[in-house]
Design a protein around this motif. Structure first.
Motif, PDB file in Angstrom:
ATOM      1  N   LEU A 221       0.833  -1.204   0.000  1.00 29.19           N
ATOM      2  CA  LEU A 221       0.000   0.000   0.000  1.00 29.19           C
ATOM      3  C   LEU A 221       0.868   1.254   0.000  1.00 29.19           C
ATOM      4  O   LEU A 221       1.723   1.432   0.856  1.00 29.19           O
ATOM      5  CB  LEU A 221      -0.924   0.000   1.218  1.00 29.19           C
ATOM      6  N   ASN A 222       0.639   2.093  -0.976  1.00 23.57           N
ATOM      7  CA  ASN A 222       1.369   3.349  -1.102  1.00 23.57           C
ATOM      8  C   ASN A 222       0.498   4.464  -0.535  1.00 23.57           C
ATOM      9  O   ASN A 222      -0.638   4.650  -0.980  1.00 23.57           O
ATOM     10  CB  ASN A 222       1.684   3.589  -2.587  1.00 23.57           C
ATOM     11  N   LYS A 223       1.030   5.191   0.435  1.00 28.48           N
ATOM     12  CA  LYS A 223       0.255   6.218   1.132  1.00 28.48           C
ATOM     13  C   LYS A 223      -0.274   7.281   0.167  1.00 28.48           C
ATOM     14  O   LYS A 223      -1.436   7.685   0.252  1.00 28.48           O
ATOM     15  CB  LYS A 223       1.122   6.864   2.212  1.00 28.48           C
ATOM     16  N   LYS A 224       0.539   7.721  -0.767  1.00 25.91           N
ATOM     17  CA  LYS A 224       0.120   8.755  -1.716  1.00 25.91           C
ATOM     18  C   LYS A 224      -1.016   8.240  -2.608  1.00 25.91           C
ATOM     19  O   LYS A 224      -2.027   8.928  -2.791  1.00 25.91           O
ATOM     20  CB  LYS A 224       1.301   9.198  -2.574  1.00 25.91           C
ATOM     21  N   ASP A 225      -0.851   7.039  -3.167  1.00 26.78           N
ATOM     22  CA  ASP A 225      -1.891   6.464  -4.023  1.00 26.78           C
ATOM     23  C   ASP A 225      -3.188   6.236  -3.256  1.00 26.78           C
ATOM     24  O   ASP A 225      -4.273   6.469  -3.772  1.00 26.78           O
ATOM     25  CB  ASP A 225      -1.422   5.146  -4.642  1.00 26.78           C
ATOM     26  N   TYR A 226      -3.061   5.788  -2.012  1.00 28.07           N
ATOM     27  CA  TYR A 226      -4.242   5.551  -1.183  1.00 28.07           C
ATOM     28  C   TYR A 226      -4.995   6.861  -0.927  1.00 28.07           C
ATOM     29  O   TYR A 226      -6.214   6.922  -1.032  1.00 28.07           O
ATOM     30  CB  TYR A 226      -3.839   4.900   0.143  1.00 28.07           C
ATOM     31  N   THR A 227      -4.258   7.911  -0.612  1.00 26.50           N
ATOM     32  CA  THR A 227      -4.885   9.212  -0.349  1.00 26.50           C
ATOM     33  C   THR A 227      -5.586   9.736  -1.599  1.00 26.50           C
ATOM     34  O   THR A 227      -6.691  10.279  -1.512  1.00 26.50           O
ATOM     35  CB  THR A 227      -3.833  10.223   0.153  1.00 26.50           C
ATOM     36  N   ILE A 228      -4.989   9.540  -2.762  1.00 25.86           N
ATOM     37  CA  ILE A 228      -5.613   9.941  -4.024  1.00 25.86           C
ATOM     38  C   ILE A 228      -6.906   9.156  -4.249  1.00 25.86           C
ATOM     39  O   ILE A 228      -7.929   9.718  -4.629  1.00 25.86           O
ATOM     40  CB  ILE A 228      -4.632   9.754  -5.204  1.00 25.86           C
ATOM     41  N   ARG A 229      -6.864   7.856  -3.990  1.00 25.49           N
ATOM     42  CA  ARG A 229      -8.062   7.027  -4.161  1.00 25.49           C
ATOM     43  C   ARG A 229      -9.169   7.434  -3.196  1.00 25.49           C
ATOM     44  O   ARG A 229     -10.336   7.531  -3.564  1.00 25.49           O
ATOM     45  CB  ARG A 229      -7.712   5.547  -3.974  1.00 25.49           C
ATOM     46  N   MET A 230      -8.812   7.715  -1.945  1.00 27.71           N
ATOM     47  CA  MET A 230      -9.809   8.139  -0.965  1.00 27.71           C
ATOM     48  C   MET A 230     -10.392   9.500  -1.335  1.00 27.71           C
ATOM     49  O   MET A 230     -11.582   9.735  -1.149  1.00 27.71           O
ATOM     50  CB  MET A 230      -9.195   8.177   0.438  1.00 27.71           C
ATOM     51  N   ALA A 231      -9.564  10.395  -1.863  1.00 27.96           N
ATOM     52  CA  ALA A 231     -10.062  11.695  -2.308  1.00 27.96           C
ATOM     53  C   ALA A 231     -11.046  11.512  -3.456  1.00 27.96           C
ATOM     54  O   ALA A 231     -12.099  12.163  -3.489  1.00 27.96           O
ATOM     55  CB  ALA A 231      -8.901  12.593  -2.739  1.00 27.96           C
ATOM     56  N   ARG A 232     -10.727  10.619  -4.372  1.00 26.37           N
ATOM     57  CA  ARG A 232     -11.637  10.328  -5.487  1.00 26.37           C
ATOM     58  C   ARG A 232     -12.963   9.788  -4.960  1.00 26.37           C
ATOM     59  O   ARG A 232     -14.037  10.186  -5.419  1.00 26.37           O
ATOM     60  CB  ARG A 232     -10.971   9.337  -6.441  1.00 26.37           C
TER      61      ARG A 232
END
Length: 134
Positions: free
Chosen positions: A83-94
């Protein structure tokens, strides 16, 4: 019907908070409906960042993976470890923006919703017990 689907999708998104056993979540599945409802009730005032931190953070998922490594399936363990923190945050924002967009289209006013009941079935997916609202 669209309103119900939106609420159920939101419940499923927030489901991870109970699985991670964080202090901000719930201690058992019977409390889950009222916990998520309290988040939804104030969704109009929730910022993207507070949404991410209210549901579950990448760090909390990583901690969950470390604490439950022995019972997780190899696939789930690999997914959590990668799990990549940046990618996860982008997905949650989406997800946050998608929920807002769908709520607007469905005419949902979060502050006027009423909690009735949360019915659920348990699932076990690779060593992670969760529930799915019905």
């Amino acid at each position: 019907m669209k309103k119900l689907q939106l609420v159920l999708v939101t419940l499923m998104i927030a489901c991870m908070s109970s699985s991670c056993k964080t202090t901000k979540g719930v201690t058992n599945f019977d409390e889950f409906g009222t916990y998520v409802f309290s988040i939804l009730k104030d969704f109009d005032n929730l910022t993207k960042n507070s949404y991410v931190n209210t549901v579950v953070t990448a760090d909390e998922i990583k901690t969950f993976g470390e604490q439950n490594a022995a019972t997780l399936s190899p696939k789930n363990k690999k997914d959590i470890d990668g799990l990549n923190k940046k990618d996860y945050t982008i997905r949650m924002a989406r997800d946050y923006y998608r929920i807002n967009e769908r709520a607007e289209k469905a005419g949902i006013s979060w502050d006027t919703i009423e909690y009735v009941n949360y019915k659920y079935d348990f699932t076990d997916e690779g060593g992670m017990r969760s529930n799915v609202g019905t």
